[in-house]
Enzyme design. Sequence first.
Site, mmCIF file in Angstrom:
data_model
loop_
_atom_site.group_PDB
_atom_site.id
_atom_site.type_symbol
_atom_site.label_atom_id
_atom_site.label_comp_id
_atom_site.label_asym_id
_atom_site.label_seq_id
_atom_site.Cartn_x
_atom_site.Cartn_y
_atom_site.Cartn_z
ATOM 1 N N ASP A 20 0.866 -1.177 0.000
ATOM 2 C CA ASP A 20 0.000 0.000 0.000
ATOM 3 C C ASP A 20 0.908 1.234 0.000
ATOM 4 O OD1 ASP A 20 -2.109 1.744 0.054
ATOM 5 O OD2 ASP A 20 -3.159 0.767 1.708
HETATM 6 C C1 BGC Z 1 -5.033 3.158 -0.073
HETATM 7 C C2 BGC Z 1 -5.100 2.122 -1.163
HETATM 8 C C3 BGC Z 1 -4.934 2.775 -2.509
HETATM 9 C C4 BGC Z 1 -3.619 3.506 -2.532
HETATM 10 C C5 BGC Z 1 -3.318 4.178 -3.852
HETATM 11 C C6 BGC Z 1 -3.820 4.046 -0.218
HETATM 12 O O1 BGC Z 1 -3.932 5.149 0.619
HETATM 13 O O2 BGC Z 1 -5.018 2.536 1.185
HETATM 14 O O3 BGC Z 1 -6.320 1.437 -1.080
HETATM 15 O O4 BGC Z 1 -5.022 1.816 -3.511
HETATM 16 O O5 BGC Z 1 -3.640 4.498 -1.532
HETATM 17 O O6 BGC Z 1 -4.056 5.316 -4.011
#
Ligand code: BGC
Length: 755
Positions: free
Chosen positions: A296
């Site tokens: 993540d």
């Molecule tokens: C989120 C993810 C997301 C990623 C990219 C993160 O803050 O937890 O679910 O895919 O950002 O934007």
Amino acid sequence: MKTMSASLVATAVTMALCAVAPTGHAANAATTAANTSAQPWTDKAKTSAQRTELLLKAMTLDEKLLLVFGYASGDQLAQVDSAVIPGVNTKEVIATVIPGSAGYIPGIPRLGIPAQHQADASIGVRNPNLERTSLPSSLATAASWDPRVAEAGGRMIGLEARLSGFNVMLAGGVNLAREPQNGRNFEYTGEDPLLAAEMSAGLIRGVQSNHIVSTIKHYLINAQETGRNIVSAQVSVPALRMSDALAFELAIEKSSPGSVMCSYNRVNDVYACENAWLLNSTLKGDWGYKGYVMSDWGAVHSTVLAATAGLDQQSGFPFDKAPYFAKPLKEAVEDGSVPQSRVDDMARRILWALFDKGVMDHPVKARPIDFAAHAKVSQAAAEQSLVLLKNETSVLPLSAPKRVALIGSYADKAVLAGGGSASVTPIGGNAVPGLGPGGWLTQVWQPSSPMKALQQRMPSTQFSFDAGTDAGSAAKAAAAADVAIVFVHQWTAESLDASLTLEGNQNDIVSAAAKANPNTVVVVESGGAILMPWQPDVKAILAAFYPGAAGGEAIARILTGEVNPSGRLPITFPASTDQLVRRQIGGKSDGPPFTVRYTEGAAVGYKWFDLHGHKPLYAFGHGLSYTSFELGGLQSELPSKAKPQLTVKFSTRNAGSRDGESVGQVYIRAPQSARWEAPRRLVGFDKLKLKPGQTGTSAVQIDPRLLASFDETTGEWVIAPGTYEVQLGAGSDDIRATAQLSLTGRRFTSAQLRR
Ligand code: BGC
């Protein structure tokens, strides 16, 4: 916009990426790789694994390292000193990345490897610069209890991703709604591992049918947003394997997502993205997962630990404290602290996913999108998903009342959406701009007006609209109408947790309307469960969740009876917070690291309620229809050589006078000796569309893991011998038939089930 680590700007990395330069779109890359004798991996007759090995052999270490390191979008990169990644020209990356996208990995043109263009998320293509179609929230779609609905939605958003130039979609949230106050529950598929897995798998299959990668997330037990980067989720291994991990295990088997995103939090003290038990032993070992693990955004904390624990790609590196998988990873390989074979394996997994999901052979290209057709897909999903919770004296469907008062929640112009990386820029723009904390957490209201949709269907009815901000005025509006429809809303968003109590004076508004008008209906737009102190006083309640791009139409069609409601709750609505495992979310986002002990173990949602004899406000699986169904003919067939799974059969008859859809739900209650986490589990379900008088039959196969407990010492699933009870219901609180089932004991591993 999420903030990235400031320390990066000053970090000097001297990774030599020599001849490797970022590419343009995948189109050029794949077509340049035409010569199969010089580039044998382009031979489509070979398997994905064979093609991967051939390509891997042709790659240099630097090229492999390029594949495992993710950039964020141009806006964020522009803030990074170009010296951070020598060998890759940051300006060229900025020019190639689709502005506003979640992430980007440069391609390798000499080998025909396309750039990876990553887009959020599970309800549609998120990009502040691109207006795209939004599905209902994932929790809403889960309420359809129909994986075909999720799959159709996935096909649509995956197509929009492809036609917007994206080939990796960060879609497939399957975290269990273990914590009802988790602000991201709207992005997930409910509280039960089987239902959550079936619904997320449907979405992922649909997305990947467009020859792009989908990413199941967030692995694992990212059950609250408060302190998500510092919290340790403490829970026993058997409990995890029978709950949150089981949802992932089943969903991965049913949909083969190209990638898995490891989560922000720690699991039993170890960060998920450097947790060898999670990544190496369980995901890649026990489950035999062949795709790649991406982090993540901001979830990486180390180079050697993360690499050796099984992380395959550092995503959106500006969100981490350092570019761990750039120069530091190369140095770790050179000094032997990370074996070269590990980097090979990282690249192998990414390449395998790109071959297997069709990304290599089907380059993406931005093209026009049929938004009108896609709005219909979103509307159809909402119409299958909205849950009629209450309908006394059959106030619904509306029977041409003379005057209807609509009250609250901008019902004259819009429906609500959830916030954060899953929020899609609506076609036509945000209908109610300027609300919420602002920036990437601006509240988004989809321009789909319930009022207009009702007016179109009820031309001889007089409609009024009251903003629902003042109880006196709401009461006046309600009193002047034959039916009052009060819209209430709970906005939830990534990075924030939710309150189950409606914000502001919304509860007072409902009570005032209900007092003034005996025919008061409430439409709830929410991320998940809410408390309803006014529940006894209103005639009808419709749970609309976040109903998506055409939510207003869907709500109107259900209220008027053009569509018969068929959603069933994928979560429990508690009667009060006293019934919850935790009355309050623990920890602080800006405090010291902390631990949340999930003492309920695998007894999540309705299982907790069963265990403690709590009577919820609305039970898991509950949902009304304008027709009625009779369930019967319950029979079980024990596993045999020909059919290795237990099969439960039943019949459903539409006993009413309208077309409708029933969701037959099969639960199994275990004997005490089996020592399950709770008395019973959902083991199967089937949604059937039936005409009045028509009878349909169902045969559901029961996965043996749903009958077993996990034995940590041997790594086996164990079915205890004994007499079990099969329950057939229209909801977890509405069991219509039961039968005894005698099971012999059995032990097996997840790996054995795959053979
Ligand atoms: C989120 C993810 C997301 C990623 C990219 C993160 O803050 O937890 O679910 O895919 O950002 O934007």
